[in-house]
Design an enzyme around this catalytic site. Structure first.
Site, short mmCIF file in Angstrom:
data_model
loop_
_atom_site.label_atom_id
_atom_site.label_comp_id
_atom_site.label_asym_id
_atom_site.label_seq_id
_atom_site.Cartn_x
_atom_site.Cartn_y
_atom_site.Cartn_z
CG ASP A 1 -2.03 -1.03 1.09
OD1 ASP A 1 -2.24 -1.56 -0.02
OD2 ASP A 1 -2.71 -1.31 2.12
CD GLU B 1 -1.43 -4.76 -10.05
OE1 GLU B 1 -1.18 -5.73 -10.77
OE2 GLU B 1 -2.32 -4.79 -9.18
#
Length: 523
Positions: A400, A427
């Site tokens: 993250d 992503e």
């Protein structure tokens, strides 16, 4: 949280414009009432179908029992006639044999309660022997339909005729007769067994049916033989124009149907069955009103309850509408809260970038603007190379953090207010570039790629040893008939080519759908 994109793509009071509260309240009350009526209708319709289905099952069972009883009754008479005909055709019925035949006939009648009598006629229709002690007087039976049938037909099968009154005692009987031949096959007479109509009347009465119900037995040509309720004037009438005989029996030998009786005009659920061994049809019927009597009562009570509930809902709505003015005082506060929720709903909480919801709204707006102004619209799709390995190696918390750093690199390269950086999913990121051709998109893509590399985010799972991104660019001039999905797919196709070519590079997809260039600037 960045708000510069909302200034361009979000208009307070438009996206969330709603109907006036009073109209909404009226609509709510109307919807509730309609739903209640709909539910009531569905419940009552299901109940009605269930009652009719149960009635059909009962009707089928009853007609099966009637058919079995009728077949047994006529078969016993048929067997008696067959044995007697075989005897008579061998020994004859001369004067010497008649006393013996009379006693035999009488014994057979006593053994079968359905028999009215057994009668033997010669070739001219005159009485020869009967089960009664004395012979009837009169012109004979040459005028009877059953006698004429045997004169004209050589069949040895039993013949069931229309109901007649006995010339012995006036009782209604159903004649079952067989032809008698001499040794050469010539017609010698008729042997008849009379079936008491009262026998079937008693059998019919053993079943419980409603006051408007009916039962009948008829020949396959529609001639009525017996009926409950018994109406003498209807015996022998034709039911041939009845839908059972005209339509249903030609299609199936048994079944059920809701029909209007041709005899008395009452709508009934008829169950019908044609006998296999004899040309007979039996039918039982229950009136539709009696079948649905319980349903009518339930429908009335349920309708009354729903009406009361609807009245309560209407009263509640009326009270509610009177309180609307009080609620309007907080309208401004609610609108502000709504706008705050919109800010939350249009941005990704982890990266601070716009989310897909705002992205799709922006696409819609920019497609229209580009079509009106004939200006180019570009899209960059990018994702982090080997990010799954990154998560597997460092964990999701560090993953993250990596996503947030990449997002900052992307935002740092988007200098124009109109540029929209988006976290597309996982992503994968996107950058929407209004008024930008493919060269400008490719330039910005390379800036983003280098900016991510400059972050020097360690990644042992990548061949380069640090985090890199692959980017795909696509640009076109909207026409007003374009597909957002195709626009995204083409940028995504360019991204796929960049990854397929080795990752850590940018690829351009032409408007014709071909990859025109791959760029990479290794450090």
């Amino acid at each position: 949280m960045p708000t510069r994109f909302l200034d361009r793509y979000y208009t307070p009071g438009v996206a969330f414009k709603r109907a006036p509260l009073r109209k909404a309240a009226v609509l709510f009350v109307a919807t509730v009432c309609l739903c209640l009526c709909g539910l009531l209708y569905l419940q009552l319709e299901q109940s009605r179908r269930h009652d009719l289905n149960q009635a059909q099952i009962a009707s089928s069972n009853l007609t099966r029992a009637m058919a079995q009883q009728a077949e047994d009754t006529f078969m016993k008479a048929d067997l008696v006639l067959t044995s007697l005909v075989d005897w008579i055709q061998v020994d004859g019925f001369g004067p010497a044999l008649r006393p013996r035949l009379q006693k035999t006939f009488a014994r057979r009648v006593l053994s079968l309660e359905q028999l009215h009598g057994i009668l033997l006629f010669d070739q001219k229709g005159q009485w020869i022997v009967t089960s009664f002690e004395s012979l009837p007087r009169g012109p004979g039976v040459a005028d009877r339909d059953y006698f004429k049938f045997h004169q004209q037909n050589v069949t040895s099968a039993a013949h069931i005729g229309a109901a007649i009154r006995s010339r012995e005692n006036g009782e209604w009987i159903i004649p079952v007769s067989k032809r008698i031949n001499d040794k050469n096959g010539q017609f010698q007479g008729v042997l008849l067994a009379g079936i008491k109509m009262s026998y079937f009347d008693q059998f019919f009465k053993s079943f419980s049916i409603d006051d408007n119900g009916s039962m009948f037995m008829a020949l396959t040509d529609g001639t009525l033989l017996a009926r409950r309720p018994f109406v003498e004037s209807q015996i022998g009438t034709s039911l041939a124009r009845n839908e059972i005989f005209q339509t249903l029996l030609p299609q199936a030998s048994s079944g059920n149907a809701m029909l209007t009786s041709v005899v008395d005009g009452i709508v009934r659920l008829f169950g019908y069955r044609q006998l296999e061994a004899y040309p007979l049809v039996v039918s039982s019927a229950s009136s539709r009103d009696s079948i649905l009597a319980g349903w009518y009562d339930t429908a009335f009570r349920s309708g009354l309850i729903v009406a009361l509930v609807m009245l309560g809902v209407a009263l509640f709505g009326w009270v509610f509408l009177r309180q609307v003015r009080v609620g309007e005082r907080v309208e401004a506060d609610l609108r502000k809260a709504q706008e705050a929720l919109e800010l939350i709903a249009t941005h990704d909480s982890l990266t601070g970038l716009a989310n897909r919801r705002l992205f799709e709204r922006a696409l819609d707006i920019e497609f229209g603007r580009g079509a009106r102004q004939s200006s180019a619209l570009s899209l960059i799709m990018l994702d982090i190379d080997y990010f799954k390995r990154y998560n597997d190696t460092y964990g999701h918390v560090v993953g993250d953090h990596c996503l947030a750093q990449v997002a900052r690199a992307i935002k740092g390269c988007c200098h124009r207010k109109a540029d929209l950086a988006v976290r597309y999913g996982g992503e994968e990121f996107a950058v929407l570039l209004p008024d930008t051709d493919i060269h400008g998109a490719m330039t910005l893509a390379e800036q983003i790629r280098r900016s991510v590399m400059d972050k020097n985010i360690s990644h042992t799972g990548s061949p380069t040893g640090y985090v890199t991104v692959s980017l795909g660019c696509y640009s076109f001039v909207p026409t007003g008939r374009d597909s957002m999905e195709v626009f995204i797919q083409r940028a995504d196709a360019a991204l796929y080519q960049a990854k397929h070519a080795g990752r850590n590079r940018s690829a351009v997809l032409s408007m014709e759908g071909h990859v025109e260039a791959l760029m990479r600037s290794d450090r």
